[in-house]
Design an enzyme around this catalytic site. Structure first.
Site, short mmCIF file in Angstrom:
data_model
loop_
_atom_site.label_atom_id
_atom_site.label_comp_id
_atom_site.label_asym_id
_atom_site.label_seq_id
_atom_site.Cartn_x
_atom_site.Cartn_y
_atom_site.Cartn_z
N SER A 39 0.79 -0.99 0.00
CA SER A 39 0.17 -0.07 -0.03
C SER A 39 0.67 1.11 -0.04
O SER A 39 0.54 2.38 -0.44
CB SER A 39 -1.06 0.01 1.10
OG SER A 39 -1.80 -1.06 1.16
N GLU A 41 3.34 1.89 -1.68
CA GLU A 41 3.60 2.25 -3.17
C GLU A 41 2.51 2.68 -3.90
O GLU A 41 2.73 3.16 -5.04
CB GLU A 41 4.26 1.08 -3.79
CG GLU A 41 5.58 0.56 -3.31
CD GLU A 41 5.72 0.10 -1.91
OE1 GLU A 41 5.11 -0.72 -1.56
OE2 GLU A 41 6.78 0.64 -1.13
N HIS A 71 3.47 0.20 12.42
CA HIS A 71 3.79 0.05 10.88
C HIS A 71 2.46 0.38 10.09
O HIS A 71 2.76 1.13 9.32
CB HIS A 71 4.32 -1.11 10.57
CG HIS A 71 4.88 -1.13 9.03
ND1 HIS A 71 5.94 -0.53 8.82
CD2 HIS A 71 4.72 -1.92 8.06
CE1 HIS A 71 6.47 -0.69 7.33
NE2 HIS A 71 5.39 -1.64 7.00
N HIS A 96 -10.37 6.39 -2.57
CA HIS A 96 -9.41 5.62 -1.24
C HIS A 96 -10.16 4.43 -0.56
O HIS A 96 -11.02 4.54 0.03
CB HIS A 96 -9.34 6.85 -0.14
CG HIS A 96 -8.49 6.29 0.97
ND1 HIS A 96 -8.06 4.94 1.39
CD2 HIS A 96 -7.86 7.05 1.87
CE1 HIS A 96 -7.50 5.00 2.22
NE2 HIS A 96 -7.06 6.41 2.60
N1 LIG Z 1 2.35 -4.45 6.32
C1 LIG Z 1 1.59 -3.95 5.19
C2 LIG Z 1 2.17 -3.47 4.27
N2 LIG Z 1 3.53 -3.39 4.11
C3 LIG Z 1 4.21 -3.12 3.14
C4 LIG Z 1 4.57 -1.71 2.63
O1 LIG Z 1 3.30 -1.33 2.11
C5 LIG Z 1 5.48 -1.41 1.94
O2 LIG Z 1 5.26 -2.19 0.42
C6 LIG Z 1 6.88 -1.57 2.36
O3 LIG Z 1 7.08 -1.19 3.41
C7 LIG Z 1 8.01 -1.22 1.20
O4 LIG Z 1 7.95 0.08 0.94
N3 LIG Z 1 1.50 -3.36 3.05
C8 LIG Z 1 0.17 -3.48 2.94
O5 LIG Z 1 -0.32 -3.17 1.71
N4 LIG Z 1 -0.44 -4.07 3.70
C9 LIG Z 1 0.12 -4.27 4.92
O6 LIG Z 1 -0.40 -4.87 6.05
C1 LIG Z 2 2.80 -7.28 8.92
C2 LIG Z 2 1.75 -6.45 8.69
O1 LIG Z 2 0.63 -6.67 7.93
C3 LIG Z 2 1.94 -5.06 9.25
O2 LIG Z 2 0.79 -4.49 9.36
C4 LIG Z 2 2.99 -4.91 10.41
O3 LIG Z 2 2.77 -5.81 11.37
P1 LIG Z 2 3.63 -5.55 12.47
O4 LIG Z 2 3.48 -4.16 12.95
O5 LIG Z 2 3.42 -6.63 13.52
O6 LIG Z 2 5.22 -5.59 12.19
#
Ligand SMILES: Nc1c(NC[C@H](O)[C@H](O)[C@H](O)CO)[nH]c(=O)[nH]c1=O
Ligand SMILES: CC(=O)[C@@H](O)COP(=O)(O)O
Length: 135
Positions: A39, A41, A71, A96
């Site tokens: 997300s 990106e 995060h 959105h």
């Molecule tokens: N944790 C989630 C992510 N994490 C990845 C980030 O969006 C991104 O791709 C990374 O940090 C590299 O820049 N993405 C989601 O769409 N949903 C999540 O739960």
């Molecule tokens: C792994 C996920 O989907 C993301 O939301 C980050 O999880 P965490 O906060 O447990 O590292």
């Protein structure tokens, strides 16, 4: 009308369901689909598409899972702010539907269940695309 969808591949099965619901709702319209890794990106790709001036609206689909750390909140805040800024700066409707979920049940309900955010986003795109522009 012409629409673009930017969809995350993170939690892909849920994002695929959002895309499928939107595609069904937007049948008969011209659709471009772009996948991004996560997300975070999404906004850059939305901006690249919006600034072409070729789309009546750009739809953003992602699923952000609340984990143990902050995060998820960091991503959601940045993405939400960026999507609003892009929409206003490029003068293109941005939809959105980057979802914030805590459980499988919440995710399923909003992607494949009765609260289909894919369908909701597509209907919003159609509605805003028909609004008068520049009057
Ligand atoms: N944790 C989630 C992510 N994490 C990845 C980030 O969006 C991104 O791709 C990374 O940090 C590299 O820049 N993405 C989601 O769409 N949903 C999540 O739960
Ligand atoms: C792994 C996920 O989907 C993301 O939301 C980050 O999880 P965490 O906060 O447990 O590292």
């Amino acid at each position: 009308m012409r629409f673009a969808i930017v969809a995350s591949s993170y939690h892909k099965e849920y994002c695929d369901a959002l895309v499928s619901a939107a595609e069904a709702e937007l049948q008969g319209h011209d659709l471009t689909l772009c996948r991004v890794p996560g997300s975070f990106e999404i906004p850059l790709q939305v901006k690249r598409l919006a600034r072409t001036g070729q789309y009546n609206a750009v739809l953003a689909f992602g699923v952000v899972w609340q984990g143990e750390t902050a995060h998820a909140q960091e991503i959601l805040r940045a993405v939400t702010d960026a999507l609003m800024r892009i929409s206003l700066e490029e003068d293109v409707p941005v939809i959105h539907e980057v979802l914030s979920v805590k459980t499988e049940a919440e995710a399923w309900e909003r992607t494949s269940g009765t609260l289909s955010r894919g369908k909701e986003g597509a209907r919003a795109a159609l509605a805003v695309a028909e609004l008068p522009n520049g009057i």
